[in-house]
Design an enzyme around this catalytic site. Structure first.
Site, PDB file in Angstrom:
ATOM      1  N   CYS A 109      -4.002  -3.510   0.475  1.00 33.13           N
ATOM      2  CA  CYS A 109      -3.159  -3.687  -0.429  1.00 33.13           C
ATOM      3  C   CYS A 109      -1.731  -3.069  -0.350  1.00 33.13           C
ATOM      4  O   CYS A 109      -1.024  -3.329   0.690  1.00 33.13           O
ATOM      5  CB  CYS A 109      -3.627  -3.456  -1.784  1.00 33.13           C
ATOM      6  SG  CYS A 109      -2.743  -4.677  -3.119  1.00 33.13           S
ATOM      7  N   HIS A 210      -9.762  -5.894  -2.576  1.00 34.43           N
ATOM      8  CA  HIS A 210     -10.037  -4.544  -3.299  1.00 34.43           C
ATOM      9  C   HIS A 210     -11.338  -4.849  -4.306  1.00 34.43           C
ATOM     10  O   HIS A 210     -11.784  -6.011  -3.910  1.00 34.43           O
ATOM     11  CB  HIS A 210      -8.891  -3.687  -3.631  1.00 34.43           C
ATOM     12  CG  HIS A 210      -8.040  -4.328  -4.699  1.00 34.43           C
ATOM     13  ND1 HIS A 210      -8.395  -4.525  -6.177  1.00 34.43           N
ATOM     14  CD2 HIS A 210      -6.707  -5.072  -4.499  1.00 34.43           C
ATOM     15  CE1 HIS A 210      -7.396  -5.180  -6.705  1.00 34.43           C
ATOM     16  NE2 HIS A 210      -6.167  -5.435  -5.673  1.00 34.43           N
TER      17      HIS A 210
HETATM   18  N1  GLN Z   1       3.626  -3.724  -4.595  1.00 38.21           N
HETATM   19  C1  GLN Z   1       2.517  -4.498  -4.180  1.00 38.21           C
HETATM   20  C2  GLN Z   1       2.466  -5.688  -4.751  1.00 38.21           C
HETATM   21  O1  GLN Z   1       2.589  -6.061  -5.942  1.00 38.21           O
HETATM   22  C3  GLN Z   1       1.379  -3.760  -4.071  1.00 38.21           C
HETATM   23  C4  GLN Z   1       0.149  -4.235  -4.590  1.00 38.21           C
HETATM   24  C5  GLN Z   1      -0.099  -3.799  -5.849  1.00 38.21           C
HETATM   25  O2  GLN Z   1       0.665  -2.977  -6.743  1.00 38.21           O
HETATM   26  N2  GLN Z   1      -1.128  -4.396  -6.820  1.00 38.21           N
HETATM   27  O3  GLN Z   1       2.588  -6.828  -3.977  1.00 38.21           O
END
Ligand code: GLN
Length: 266
Positions: A109, A210
């Site tokens: 991620c 995840h």
């Molecule tokens: N900043 C990223 C996004 O939202 C990482 C993923 C997350 O925080 N869920 O794309």
């Protein structure tokens, strides 16, 4: 030259390897059950007679290429990514050298985004990346959330499925010719359009999946362990003794079915 069968048996018999894991920014990038992924690696290594030794590598720490057989970087929100991005970019050359030297990498991620060339967030911020994966990520209006199912072929002729959950605003565009981790069967994937998810460069794998990832996809945990063992021992990736994995198979089946039933969609 040794007869191939005996070499195979020798490789399988190797035990007592210390697999050195560098866990990047566990104090910042840790929101997607990243410790659970590490626990799966540790347990599956131990069941094959190996020891996983995990060292945190965070802001201000020096990363020395060759000191780790596997680098792990987990997920975080934009805020945490912004806090560590300059430090991570400073470690970029060492990470590239480690990967070129055959260390395995798993990036999930937020970590996956930052191992590409960079992440353009929702507030106009441009976070530098490492450039291990040939991609760029730009945050979109709507988050892409839901169960995901992929078809992967990390080894030629060995098709595997990967089930997980994604939750990201970033749209990740792979450069032409970059190798995705898998083809999206259900869910959004890298950008909701390309039909691909994740990225793979040699022994390095990045993904949005995840949930956590490894408990329900033990084949990927074993693939990573085998790559890390190859780095530790200097040979080919060994075959690992199979484990029963009954609960893991059920977890995968439930997750895969959820993705098929509703997947990620707006
Ligand atoms: N900043 C990223 C996004 O939202 C990482 C993923 C997350 O925080 N869920 O794309």
């Amino acid at each position: 030259m040794a007869e191939p069968g005996s070499a195979g048996r020798e490789r399988k018999a190797a035990r007592d390897v210390r697999i050195r894991v560098g866990h990047l920014y566990p104090d910042y990038l840790n929101i997607y059950a990243d410790r659970g992924n590490i626990a799966v690696l540790a347990r599956r290594a131990a069941l094959r007679g190996h020891e996983l030794s995990v060292a945190p590598v965070s802001v201000g720490d020096t990363l020395r290429p060759g000191e780790h057989d596997l680098l792990y970087v987990g997920g975080g929100q934009d805020r945490e990514q912004a806090l560590i991005a300059p430090d991570l970019a400073g470690k970029g050359a060492a990470i590239l050298e480690a990967a070129a030297g055959g260390a395995a990498v798993l990036a999930v991620c937020g970590g996956y985004q930052l191992l590409g060339r960079g992440y353009h967030d929702r507030h106009g911020g441009d976070l530098p990346g490492v450039g291990l994966f040939a991609h760029e990520t730009v945050a979109g209006e709507r988050r892409m959330i839901g169960d995901v199912l992929l078809e992967c072929e990390l080894e030629r002729g060995e098709q595997r499925s990967l089930a997980g959950f994604e939750n990201h605003a970033g749209r990740t565009r792979l450069d032409p010719g970059a190798e995705p981790l898998g083809r999206v069967v259900a869910g959004f994937g890298n950008d909701g359009e390309s039909g691909y998810e994740g990225c793979r460069v040699g022994r390095a794998v990045g993904t949005y999946l995840h949930g956590p990832l490894l408990p329900r996809n033990p084949w990927l945990a074993d693939w990573l362990l085998a790559q890390a063992l190859a780095h530790a021992s200097g040979g080919d990736a060994p075959e690992l003794e199979p484990l029963p994995d009954r609960l893991e198979a059920r977890a995968h089946a439930v997750s895969a079915q959820r993705a098929r039933d509703r997947g990620g969609r707006f």
